[in-house]
Design an enzyme around this catalytic site. Sequence first.
Site: not given
Ligand code: F6R
Length: 244
Positions: A67, A135, A137, A142
């Site tokens: 992403d 959450n 995701h 989301e």
């Molecule tokens: C980022 C991604 C997100 C993160 C998630 C957890 O490329 O795909 O799904 O893996 O938001 O983020 P952290 O590791 O910062 O808690």
Amino acid sequence: MRVQRFEQAAALASALAADLIGRIQRTPRLVIGLATGRTPMLLYRELRLKTAAQGVDWSLVHTLNLDEFVGAGAVGQRYRDFMQEELFAHVNLDERHIHFLDGRAADLGAECDRYERTIAELGGIDVQILGIGVNGHIGFNEPGIALHPRTHVARLELSTRARNTWLFDGAVERVPELALSMGIETIVDAREIVLLATGAEKAEAVQGMIEGPVTPTLPASVLQRHKSVTVMVDGDAAGRLSRR
Ligand code: F6R
């Protein structure tokens, strides 16, 4: 889903780095899907160290990140820049083998279609690394009433933007409201998936993903449908699992 528990996040990162390096040595043309965020930072550190120590050759590997923020760069750090600092600058990946969504593309829909084509041309993703949002995701898929199957423009929840302020001078209003993200089916199409979760704030999402129903309100739960998923957790993230 296979669950691997580690006492410490550092041990988890070291084990996964060793596994990925073994895969690269066995399959030099490996196609790896990568995640950004705070969770994989220890993994990237271990990959840098092990690559230097063992002289690992990344020249034929392809990487595809999950992403990217729309419009980042002018207002804060792009995930592309994060990856450059954390990994790409430290291994001998061919620039042409680093695949990223361009959040500054003039036509975002066309950019998403291009990414899907790139994945197909590479023959699909061999192993996809994922983190998980508080959450539930994965990528920037989301929670909602339905999930986008393919790479798309995603509207970020406020909680997601708040957790990404570290890339945007600590200011939530600077974190873009939109991002580009692989879709749920894009992710599930990967031949193998490794999801990392560390810290107590992930415990509820981890428990729902593994022990709850498959539901778009917890997007990671769709991984229950995949035949080869490994969930690597530290003690805190495993804290709510019924079988500890
Ligand atoms: C980022 C991604 C997100 C993160 C998630 C957890 O490329 O795909 O799904 O893996 O938001 O983020 P952290 O590791 O910062 O808690």
